[in-house]
Design an enzyme around this catalytic site. Structure first.
Site, mmCIF file in Angstrom:
data_model
loop_
_atom_site.group_PDB
_atom_site.id
_atom_site.type_symbol
_atom_site.label_atom_id
_atom_site.label_comp_id
_atom_site.label_asym_id
_atom_site.label_seq_id
_atom_site.Cartn_x
_atom_site.Cartn_y
_atom_site.Cartn_z
ATOM 1 N N LYS A 35 0.870 -1.187 0.000
ATOM 2 C CA LYS A 35 0.000 0.000 0.000
ATOM 3 C C LYS A 35 0.898 1.226 0.000
ATOM 4 O O LYS A 35 1.746 1.380 0.891
ATOM 5 C CB LYS A 35 -0.892 0.029 1.240
ATOM 6 C CG LYS A 35 -2.109 -0.854 1.147
ATOM 7 C CD LYS A 35 -3.046 -0.561 2.315
ATOM 8 C CE LYS A 35 -4.254 -1.465 2.288
ATOM 9 N NZ LYS A 35 -5.117 -1.256 3.469
ATOM 10 N N GLU A 65 1.230 -1.989 16.976
ATOM 11 C CA GLU A 65 0.913 -2.736 15.746
ATOM 12 C C GLU A 65 1.363 -4.196 15.879
ATOM 13 O O GLU A 65 0.746 -5.097 15.304
ATOM 14 C CB GLU A 65 1.566 -2.083 14.522
ATOM 15 C CG GLU A 65 1.095 -0.655 14.240
ATOM 16 C CD GLU A 65 -0.291 -0.558 13.582
ATOM 17 O OE1 GLU A 65 -0.883 -1.604 13.255
ATOM 18 O OE2 GLU A 65 -0.771 0.585 13.410
ATOM 19 N N LYS A 73 1.463 -10.546 8.431
ATOM 20 C CA LYS A 73 0.968 -9.627 7.392
ATOM 21 C C LYS A 73 1.137 -10.251 6.008
ATOM 22 O O LYS A 73 0.250 -10.141 5.157
ATOM 23 C CB LYS A 73 1.670 -8.266 7.480
ATOM 24 C CG LYS A 73 1.085 -7.301 6.458
ATOM 25 C CD LYS A 73 1.219 -5.843 6.799
ATOM 26 C CE LYS A 73 0.528 -5.010 5.712
ATOM 27 N NZ LYS A 73 0.677 -3.584 5.924
ATOM 28 N N GLU A 86 -7.400 -5.998 -0.443
ATOM 29 C CA GLU A 86 -8.342 -5.757 0.657
ATOM 30 C C GLU A 86 -9.809 -5.907 0.240
ATOM 31 O O GLU A 86 -10.628 -5.009 0.420
ATOM 32 C CB GLU A 86 -8.103 -4.373 1.284
ATOM 33 C CG GLU A 86 -8.718 -4.291 2.676
ATOM 34 C CD GLU A 86 -8.312 -3.051 3.471
ATOM 35 O OE1 GLU A 86 -7.114 -2.707 3.481
ATOM 36 O OE2 GLU A 86 -9.196 -2.449 4.076
ATOM 37 N N ARG A 89 -7.758 -8.991 4.398
ATOM 38 C CA ARG A 89 -6.833 -7.889 4.712
ATOM 39 C C ARG A 89 -7.478 -6.861 5.642
ATOM 40 O O ARG A 89 -6.785 -6.168 6.381
ATOM 41 C CB ARG A 89 -6.317 -7.232 3.424
ATOM 42 C CG ARG A 89 -5.185 -6.245 3.683
ATOM 43 C CD ARG A 89 -4.374 -5.904 2.455
ATOM 44 N NE ARG A 89 -3.309 -4.990 2.805
ATOM 45 C CZ ARG A 89 -2.295 -4.666 2.045
ATOM 46 N NH1 ARG A 89 -2.178 -5.192 0.849
ATOM 47 N NH2 ARG A 89 -1.373 -3.819 2.448
ATOM 48 N N ASN A 97 -7.162 -4.007 10.104
ATOM 49 C CA ASN A 97 -7.705 -2.737 10.610
ATOM 50 C C ASN A 97 -8.275 -2.866 12.018
ATOM 51 O O ASN A 97 -9.037 -1.996 12.454
ATOM 52 C CB ASN A 97 -8.786 -2.214 9.648
ATOM 53 C CG ASN A 97 -8.217 -1.936 8.272
ATOM 54 O OD1 ASN A 97 -7.048 -1.543 8.158
ATOM 55 N ND2 ASN A 97 -8.998 -2.163 7.238
ATOM 56 N N HIS A 109 -8.803 0.184 14.092
ATOM 57 C CA HIS A 109 -8.604 1.356 13.244
ATOM 58 C C HIS A 109 -9.849 2.218 13.060
ATOM 59 O O HIS A 109 -9.726 3.406 12.790
ATOM 60 C CB HIS A 109 -8.025 0.937 11.880
ATOM 61 C CG HIS A 109 -6.563 0.599 11.938
ATOM 62 N ND1 HIS A 109 -6.065 -0.388 12.760
ATOM 63 C CD2 HIS A 109 -5.482 1.122 11.308
ATOM 64 C CE1 HIS A 109 -4.754 -0.456 12.615
ATOM 65 N NE2 HIS A 109 -4.367 0.455 11.736
ATOM 66 N N HIS A 135 -0.351 7.523 15.497
ATOM 67 C CA HIS A 135 -1.192 6.458 14.942
ATOM 68 C C HIS A 135 -1.197 5.211 15.845
ATOM 69 O O HIS A 135 -2.248 4.653 16.146
ATOM 70 C CB HIS A 135 -0.711 6.115 13.525
ATOM 71 C CG HIS A 135 -1.511 5.046 12.861
ATOM 72 N ND1 HIS A 135 -2.842 5.210 12.545
ATOM 73 C CD2 HIS A 135 -1.186 3.788 12.476
ATOM 74 C CE1 HIS A 135 -3.303 4.105 11.990
ATOM 75 N NE2 HIS A 135 -2.316 3.217 11.936
HETATM 76 P P1 NAD Z 1 7.374 8.607 10.315
HETATM 77 O O1 NAD Z 1 7.807 8.052 9.038
HETATM 78 O O2 NAD Z 1 6.855 10.006 10.327
HETATM 79 O O3 NAD Z 1 8.554 8.464 11.380
HETATM 80 C C1 NAD Z 1 8.370 8.965 12.692
HETATM 81 C C2 NAD Z 1 9.509 9.897 13.095
HETATM 82 O O4 NAD Z 1 10.656 9.123 13.378
HETATM 83 C C3 NAD Z 1 9.916 10.887 11.998
HETATM 84 O O5 NAD Z 1 10.236 12.110 12.601
HETATM 85 C C4 NAD Z 1 11.184 10.257 11.422
HETATM 86 O O6 NAD Z 1 12.052 11.209 10.860
HETATM 87 C C5 NAD Z 1 11.776 9.598 12.635
HETATM 88 N N1 NAD Z 1 12.614 8.435 12.392
HETATM 89 C C6 NAD Z 1 12.406 7.440 11.513
HETATM 90 N N2 NAD Z 1 13.289 6.464 11.690
HETATM 91 C C7 NAD Z 1 14.106 6.861 12.694
HETATM 92 C C8 NAD Z 1 15.213 6.270 13.355
HETATM 93 N N3 NAD Z 1 15.620 5.039 13.056
HETATM 94 N N4 NAD Z 1 15.825 6.971 14.334
HETATM 95 C C9 NAD Z 1 15.360 8.213 14.691
HETATM 96 N N5 NAD Z 1 14.303 8.805 14.123
HETATM 97 C C10 NAD Z 1 13.685 8.130 13.141
HETATM 98 O O7 NAD Z 1 6.205 7.740 11.011
HETATM 99 P P2 NAD Z 1 5.846 6.195 11.004
HETATM 100 O O8 NAD Z 1 5.096 5.999 12.251
HETATM 101 O O9 NAD Z 1 6.994 5.326 10.687
HETATM 102 O O10 NAD Z 1 4.843 6.082 9.768
HETATM 103 C C11 NAD Z 1 3.610 6.747 9.759
HETATM 104 C C12 NAD Z 1 3.089 6.757 8.341
HETATM 105 O O11 NAD Z 1 2.920 5.406 7.912
HETATM 106 C C13 NAD Z 1 1.741 7.427 8.195
HETATM 107 O O12 NAD Z 1 1.804 8.328 7.106
HETATM 108 C C14 NAD Z 1 0.783 6.291 7.879
HETATM 109 O O13 NAD Z 1 -0.278 6.683 7.050
HETATM 110 C C15 NAD Z 1 1.697 5.323 7.182
HETATM 111 N N6 NAD Z 1 1.262 3.914 7.233
HETATM 112 C C16 NAD Z 1 1.205 3.237 6.072
HETATM 113 C C17 NAD Z 1 0.832 1.904 6.061
HETATM 114 C C18 NAD Z 1 0.843 1.137 4.776
HETATM 115 O O14 NAD Z 1 0.396 -0.014 4.764
HETATM 116 N N7 NAD Z 1 1.349 1.695 3.717
HETATM 117 C C19 NAD Z 1 0.518 1.247 7.263
HETATM 118 C C20 NAD Z 1 0.586 1.974 8.452
HETATM 119 C C21 NAD Z 1 0.966 3.319 8.436
HETATM 120 N N1 GLY Z 2 -1.897 -1.341 7.300
HETATM 121 C C1 GLY Z 2 -3.006 -2.073 6.782
HETATM 122 C C2 GLY Z 2 -2.743 -2.744 5.487
HETATM 123 O O1 GLY Z 2 -1.639 -2.744 5.001
HETATM 124 O O2 GLY Z 2 -3.653 -3.281 4.907
#
Ligand code: NAD
Ligand code: GLY
Length: 371
Positions: free
Chosen positions: A148, A190, A232, A242, A246, A250, A253, A271
């Site tokens: 995704k 998660e 997953k 989905e 899948r 959620n 969620h 999140h």
């Molecule tokens: P993020 O990518 O914003 O990272 C969180 C913070 O940590 C940021 O400030 C980043 O710079 C910092 N960071 C990252 N790695 C680091 C490290 N190793 N050391 C220090 N700092 C670090 O947030 P996230 O929680 O990883 O991801 C959230 C995003 O993921 C949302 O946009 C959400 O919509 C998306 N998401 C997508 C899916 C999918 O299936 N595609 C699933 C869940 C969430």
């Molecule tokens: N994070 C939910 C999905 O990948 O379907």
């Protein structure tokens, strides 16, 4: 490759790939990437925080492995980099660096960089290949796996996107050592989700080993990330787009998205924290609807609480059950006029429930807000 790395295979016809999980993988990136990239040019996308910590290390490892040192596009950290404007700037930068159909984009960072990099890969030149190098726990156990990819609209998060599977995922658990503790816990929520939705023995393993995971113990982290990715992968293999199973991913969620939307997707709740609260509310709702025993609710709630995660909506906000329910009806995953939840018959026994009575949902919220 590090002797203790674990490989999880995602078996999708024509788009199969491996997730490699372990410590020391960034240092070995050249050797790990070489068989997959087969002489093609690599280009990295990362955010400023992650680039400052790991970009040069990755570039050196790639060169040491006998591949050309990749150039990089670095975006500001945070959800703002998933805006249409930020996507446009990153697309122009990548094209300016000469991306062609044979290039491979490496997304080095958390879920923001993974979602943005993946969507750039899905759309540039009508689709180029990409590799995920997730550096947050949330990205290692969830967003980097399953294909995704998305950016945000002013109408909501992740509304502009595509399914685009990576060629490889490299999850180096050492990178989690620099992650702020709050982000680590968000990813842990998660991980717990996989136990709660379909794997009671894994939940029981987390009861014994969750503290070790959160303290950064390499074996515990590798096992937890690998178990999560396996769960997953199996779900994505059975339902990539989905249309069925899948949706179980959620769990929590429907509540979480409403709470995040009410708090303006700001700092109040990230999140993972919203998902933690949402999972407890989903178990609570399951109890109220007669699907699940109160003991299972208490066990799930107790686990999240003991591991430093929130289990009820923050008191700093004046949440109203009716406006949260309105948000749920407007969620992109809602079917018109009907509320859908992932509920549970017990720990490890989640199922999708459509047409849930909004009155019971409001009562669940009312009690949680009064607690
Ligand atoms: P993020 O990518 O914003 O990272 C969180 C913070 O940590 C940021 O400030 C980043 O710079 C910092 N960071 C990252 N790695 C680091 C490290 N190793 N050391 C220090 N700092 C670090 O947030 P996230 O929680 O990883 O991801 C959230 C995003 O993921 C949302 O946009 C959400 O919509 C998306 N998401 C997508 C899916 C999918 O299936 N595609 C699933 C869940 C969430
Ligand atoms: N994070 C939910 C999905 O990948 O379907």
């Amino acid at each position: 490759m590090n002797a203790t790395a674990t490989r999880v295979h995602v078996d999708l016809a024509g788009r199969a790939y491996d997730i490699v999980i372990g410590s020391g993988l960034l240092e070995s990136a050249g050797a790990l990437l070489k068989p997959v990239v087969a002489g093609r040019d690599l280009i990295v996308i990362s955010d400023e925080n992650v680039a400052a910590l790991y970009l040069e290390k990755l570039q050196i490892a790639i060169e040491t492995g006998g591949l050309k040192r990749p150039e990089a596009v670095v975006v500001p950290p945070g959800e703002g980099s998933k805006s249409i404007e930020s996507f446009g700037r990153a697309a122009e930068s990548l094209l300016g660096l000469g991306v062609d159909r044979r290039s491979i984009i490496l997304a080095l960072g958390g879920g923001v960089v993974g979602d943005l990099g993946g969507f750039l890969a899905a759309t540039l030149l009508r689709g180029v290949d990409f590799i995920q190098i997730p550096t947050t726990l949330l990205a290692q156990v969830d967003s980097s796996v399953g294909g995704k990819t998305a950016i945000d609209s002013i109408h909501g998060k992740n509304l502009i996107g595509a399914f685009h599977q990576p060629l490889l995922v490299l999850a180096d658990t050492d990178t989690l050592a620099t992650l702020p503790p709050r982000e680590l816990k968000a990813g842990y929520a998660e991980i717990v989700k996989y136990g709660l939705l379909g794997d009671k023995p894994f939940f029981e393993w987390l009861e014994d080993n969750g503290a070790a995971v959160l303290s950064g113990d390499p074996d515990a982290l590798r096992t937890a990330v690998a178990k999560s990715c396996e769960a997953k992968a199996r779900i994505v293999e059975s339902d990539e787009r989905e249309n069925g199973a899948r949706a179980l991913l959620n769990l929590g969620h429907t509540f979480a998205h409403a709470l995040e939307a009410e708090t303006g997707f700001g700092d109040t709740l990230n999140h993972g924290e919203a998902v933690s609260i949402g999972m407890v509310l989903a178990f609570d709702l399951s109890v109220r609807l007669g699907h699940c025993s109160p003991n299972d609710l208490m066990t799930a709630r107790g686990h999240l609480l003991r591991h430093g995660l929130p289990v009820s909506p923050p008191r700093t906000n004046d949440f109203s059950p009716s406006s949260l329910v309105r948000r749920m009806y407007n969620d992109k995953k809602a079917e018109r006029g009907s509320l859908t939840f992932v509920l549970a018959r017990g720990i490890g026994e989640a199922f999708v429930a459509r047409g849930v009575d909004s009155g019971v949902v409001e009562t669940t919220l009312l009690r949680a807000l009064a607690a």
